[in-house]
Write a protein that holds these residues in place. Structure first.
Motif, short mmCIF file in Angstrom:
data_model
loop_
_atom_site.label_atom_id
_atom_site.label_comp_id
_atom_site.label_asym_id
_atom_site.label_seq_id
_atom_site.Cartn_x
_atom_site.Cartn_y
_atom_site.Cartn_z
N ALA A 259 39.89 40.56 36.17
CA ALA A 259 39.10 40.44 34.94
C ALA A 259 38.57 41.80 34.49
CB ALA A 259 37.94 39.47 35.15
N GLY A 260 39.07 42.25 33.32
CA GLY A 260 38.59 43.51 32.76
C GLY A 260 37.93 43.30 31.42
N SER A 261 37.79 42.04 31.04
CA SER A 261 37.12 41.72 29.78
C SER A 261 35.62 41.68 30.01
CB SER A 261 37.61 40.35 29.29
OG SER A 261 36.67 39.81 28.39
N CYS A 262 34.88 42.19 29.03
CA CYS A 262 33.41 42.12 29.12
C CYS A 262 32.87 41.09 28.14
CB CYS A 262 32.80 43.49 28.84
SG CYS A 262 33.35 44.72 30.03
N SER A 263 33.77 40.28 27.59
CA SER A 263 33.36 39.27 26.62
C SER A 263 32.49 38.21 27.29
CB SER A 263 34.59 38.60 26.00
OG SER A 263 35.35 39.56 25.34
N GLU A 264 31.67 37.58 26.46
CA GLU A 264 30.72 36.62 27.00
C GLU A 264 31.41 35.51 27.80
OE1 GLU A 264 26.71 35.21 25.08
OE2 GLU A 264 28.37 34.03 24.30
N ALA A 265 32.52 34.99 27.23
CA ALA A 265 33.21 33.89 27.92
C ALA A 265 33.69 34.34 29.29
CB ALA A 265 34.39 33.39 27.07
N THR A 266 34.28 35.54 29.37
CA THR A 266 34.79 36.00 30.66
C THR A 266 33.64 36.24 31.64
OG1 THR A 266 36.69 37.03 29.62
CG2 THR A 266 36.15 37.79 31.82
N ARG A 267 32.53 36.77 31.15
CA ARG A 267 31.40 37.00 32.07
C ARG A 267 30.91 35.67 32.65
NH1 ARG A 267 27.20 39.30 29.24
NH2 ARG A 267 28.30 39.41 27.28
N GLY A 268 30.94 34.62 31.82
CA GLY A 268 30.56 33.29 32.32
C GLY A 268 31.55 32.79 33.35
N GLN A 269 32.84 33.05 33.11
CA GLN A 269 33.88 32.59 34.04
C GLN A 269 33.78 33.34 35.38
OE1 GLN A 269 36.92 33.49 31.26
NE2 GLN A 269 36.78 31.50 30.21
N VAL A 270 33.45 34.64 35.29
CA VAL A 270 33.27 35.44 36.52
C VAL A 270 32.09 34.86 37.30
CG1 VAL A 270 32.51 37.72 37.36
CG2 VAL A 270 34.34 37.56 35.65
N ALA A 271 30.99 34.59 36.59
CA ALA A 271 29.79 34.06 37.26
C ALA A 271 30.11 32.71 37.91
CB ALA A 271 28.66 33.91 36.25
N ALA A 272 30.90 31.87 37.21
CA ALA A 272 31.23 30.55 37.76
C ALA A 272 32.11 30.70 39.01
CB ALA A 272 31.94 29.70 36.70
N ALA A 273 33.03 31.67 38.99
CA ALA A 273 33.91 31.87 40.15
C ALA A 273 33.09 32.38 41.35
CB ALA A 273 35.02 32.86 39.80
N ILE A 274 32.15 33.29 41.07
CA ILE A 274 31.32 33.82 42.16
C ILE A 274 30.43 32.69 42.72
CG2 ILE A 274 29.43 35.43 42.70
CD1 ILE A 274 30.78 37.38 40.69
N ALA A 275 29.89 31.87 41.80
CA ALA A 275 29.05 30.75 42.25
C ALA A 275 29.85 29.76 43.10
CB ALA A 275 28.45 30.03 41.04
N ALA A 276 31.18 29.70 42.86
CA ALA A 276 32.04 28.80 43.64
C ALA A 276 32.55 29.48 44.91
CB ALA A 276 33.20 28.32 42.77
N ASP A 277 31.94 30.63 45.26
CA ASP A 277 32.27 31.36 46.50
C ASP A 277 33.68 31.92 46.56
OD1 ASP A 277 29.77 31.16 47.62
OD2 ASP A 277 30.20 29.20 48.53
N ILE A 278 34.27 32.19 45.40
CA ILE A 278 35.57 32.88 45.41
C ILE A 278 35.30 34.33 45.82
CG2 ILE A 278 37.30 33.81 43.81
CD1 ILE A 278 37.59 31.10 42.66
N PRO A 279 36.05 34.85 46.80
CA PRO A 279 35.79 36.24 47.22
C PRO A 279 35.93 37.18 46.02
CG PRO A 279 37.41 35.17 48.66
CD PRO A 279 37.15 34.22 47.53
N ALA A 280 34.91 38.00 45.75
CA ALA A 280 34.87 38.78 44.51
C ALA A 280 34.66 40.26 44.81
CB ALA A 280 33.74 38.26 43.62
N PHE A 281 35.38 41.10 44.08
CA PHE A 281 35.34 42.55 44.27
C PHE A 281 35.08 43.20 42.91
CE2 PHE A 281 38.02 40.46 47.31
CZ PHE A 281 37.66 41.03 48.52
N GLN A 282 33.97 43.94 42.81
CA GLN A 282 33.60 44.50 41.52
C GLN A 282 34.06 45.95 41.39
OE1 GLN A 282 29.38 44.45 40.63
NE2 GLN A 282 29.77 44.81 38.44
N ILE A 283 34.54 46.28 40.18
CA ILE A 283 34.94 47.66 39.88
C ILE A 283 33.93 48.22 38.89
CG2 ILE A 283 36.76 49.10 38.83
CD1 ILE A 283 37.97 47.69 41.09
N ASP A 284 33.23 49.25 39.28
CA ASP A 284 32.27 49.89 38.38
C ASP A 284 32.90 51.19 37.87
OD1 ASP A 284 30.19 51.23 37.19
OD2 ASP A 284 29.14 51.66 39.07
N PRO A 285 33.04 51.34 36.53
CA PRO A 285 33.76 52.51 36.03
C PRO A 285 33.15 53.84 36.49
CG PRO A 285 32.97 51.13 34.20
CD PRO A 285 32.63 50.42 35.46
#
Ligand code: ADP
Length: 420
Positions: A259-285
């Motif tokens: 996920a490289g989109s910063c759109s509101e919908a994608t940020r919600g989807q990222v939050a939902a995936a993290i809340a569902a305990d999907i292993p998540a790795f963040q890239i900070d520019p």
């Protein structure tokens, strides 16, 4: 081949290819200007996915014209220039300049601009684009990293991008049906308009507008406007409708969400995936540029995550963090660094046996697909409005390329259910 389409970004191309497939057209999406002798026989529609939404104007015009020529050479009867349903552009372009150039190439002096996509809550009333219940300029699109949209009146937005006159076909006309819409096109043309923004609030409006477009050489708009185009060809006996697929088979292998989109919908989807305990790795520019993120190390961590679940790699950040990164690195450099990093990670994951990818973000998907060297995509079942599963032709790899704003909050969790 009947309909030749030129899309200004990859997820937009996929969205359009899906729309045409659902409406019965055998559709293929290609990642580059098709060369002479491309094996595209047997398709009713070809969608060329460019990456020209934010590229320099001259480059966008050049690639769009080359695509137009190639599609005409393949037999296209009508050319469709597809852009985002939120009319993503700046005062420099690229919608106006590309459409001007295509009109000149097709020797026509009139076309429409209609990004409406009611299924995704993009509607146009009196030329004003709404995103849900908000005007475009009040919607999260005002903070888009590359094309912030701060004027909701599409007649004015397009008028700043072209020297030709832009008019409007209002809802009161559109609601009277295809014949009245076609008459309105004739009168606008006679008045000297070269573009008309066309109001649309419902799919029925889009069907009617589509019917009124049967003889137009060039159409510009979002994927919604494609709803009514295939039936023009069926009505004329030029094709028969083919049923759309409901599932897609995928080779065994691991799954990742990039996920490289910063759109509101994608940020919600990222939050939902993290809340569902999907292993998540963040890239900070900022960390990426300062060397604080080592791609090799990150890929090793991803590969060490439990293989039974998808992994999530994301740079999606809220507007304040995006602004901070952009003021430090510059808007384009920040975007470029992130896109290249995500593409490099996707490439390594596929090399390590990942066979299923969701990619969020138009520019991001462009970079990932380019990094993976994918030439064409076959369209599979729809996951959410505008987003299908696709298969990289000739490869053991399926991808869902999601425009940042698209998809429900559970998109990253439920998309896998359509694979078999
Ligand atoms: P969308 O479909 O939502 O427009 P895109 O992928 O097209 O998404 O565009 C998002 C742009 O923002 C890309 O160029 C991406 O690299 C860039 N980007 C992603 N994350 C960040 C971040 N944290 N800071 C700055 N820019 C970012």
């Amino acid at each position: 081949m009947l309909l030749g389409c030129i899309a200004d970004d990859l997820t937009g191309a996929t969205d359009l290819a899906l729309m045409l497939t659902r409406a019965g057209m055998r559709t293929v999406q290609v990642m580059d200007v098709p060369g002479p002798g491309s094996a595209l026989d047997g398709f009713d529609a070809v969608v060329v996915a460019l990456k020209t939404r934010t590229s320099p104007v001259a480059e966008a015009v050049d690639l769009s014209l080359k695509s137009c020529d190639a599609l005409l050479a393949l037999g296209a009867k009508q050319i469709f220039f597809k852009y985002c349903s939120t009319f993503d552009s700046t005062d420099q372009g690229n919608i106006g300049p590309v459409a001007d150039a295509l009109m000149a190439r097709l020797k026509t002096d009139f076309t429409i601009a209609c990004p409406a996509f009611p299924a995704n809550k993009r509607t146009i009333y009196l030329g004003h684009l709404f995103v849900g219940d908000m005007l475009l300029a009040d919607s999260p699109m005002k903070d888009h990293p590359l094309t912030p949209m701060r004027d909701s009146n599409l007649v004015s937005v397009l008028q700043r991008q072209t020297k030709h006159k832009v008019g409007l076909v209002p809802f009161t006309t559109v609601t009277k049906g295809a014949d009245t819409i076609a008459e309105a096109f004739h009168s606008a043309r006679a008045r000297g308009d070269r573009y008309v923004v066309v109001d649309a609030l419902t799919d029925m409006n889009l069907y009617d507008i589509g019917t009124a477009l049967a003889d137009m050489k060039l159409i510009t708009g979002g994927s919604g406007i494609a709803l009514g185009l295939p039936s023009n060809f069926v009505r004329r006996g030029q094709m028969t409708a083919t049923p759309a697929p409901t599932t897609m088979s995928a080779a065994n292998g691991r799954a990742a969400i990039i996920a490289g989109s910063c759109s509101e919908a994608t940020r919600g989807q990222v939050a939902a995936a993290i809340a569902a305990d999907i292993p998540a790795f963040q890239i900070d520019p900022l960390a990426l540029v300062s060397g604080g993120i080592d791609i090799d190390g990150l890929v090793a961590q991803i590969l060490a995550a439990p293989s039974a679940r998808p992994v999530l790699v994301y740079s999606s950040a809220d507007p304040a963090d995006v602004r901070a990164a952009q003021s430090e690195l510059g808007r384009d450099r920040a975007g470029h660094f992130v896109e290249q990093a995500l593409a490099a990670i996707a490439k390594r994951l596929v090399a390590a046996g990942f066979t299923r990818l969701i990619v969020a973000g138009g520019e991001t998907s462009g970079a990932v697909v380019q990094g993976l060297g994918i030439a064409s995509l076959e369209i599979g079942p729809e996951i959410d409005p505008g987003v299908p599963w696709t298969r990289a032709v000739g490869r053991d790899l399926v991808l869902a390329l999601k425009s940042g704003n698209f998809g429900g909050r559970d998109f990253f969790l439920k998309a896998w259910n359509k694979l078999s």
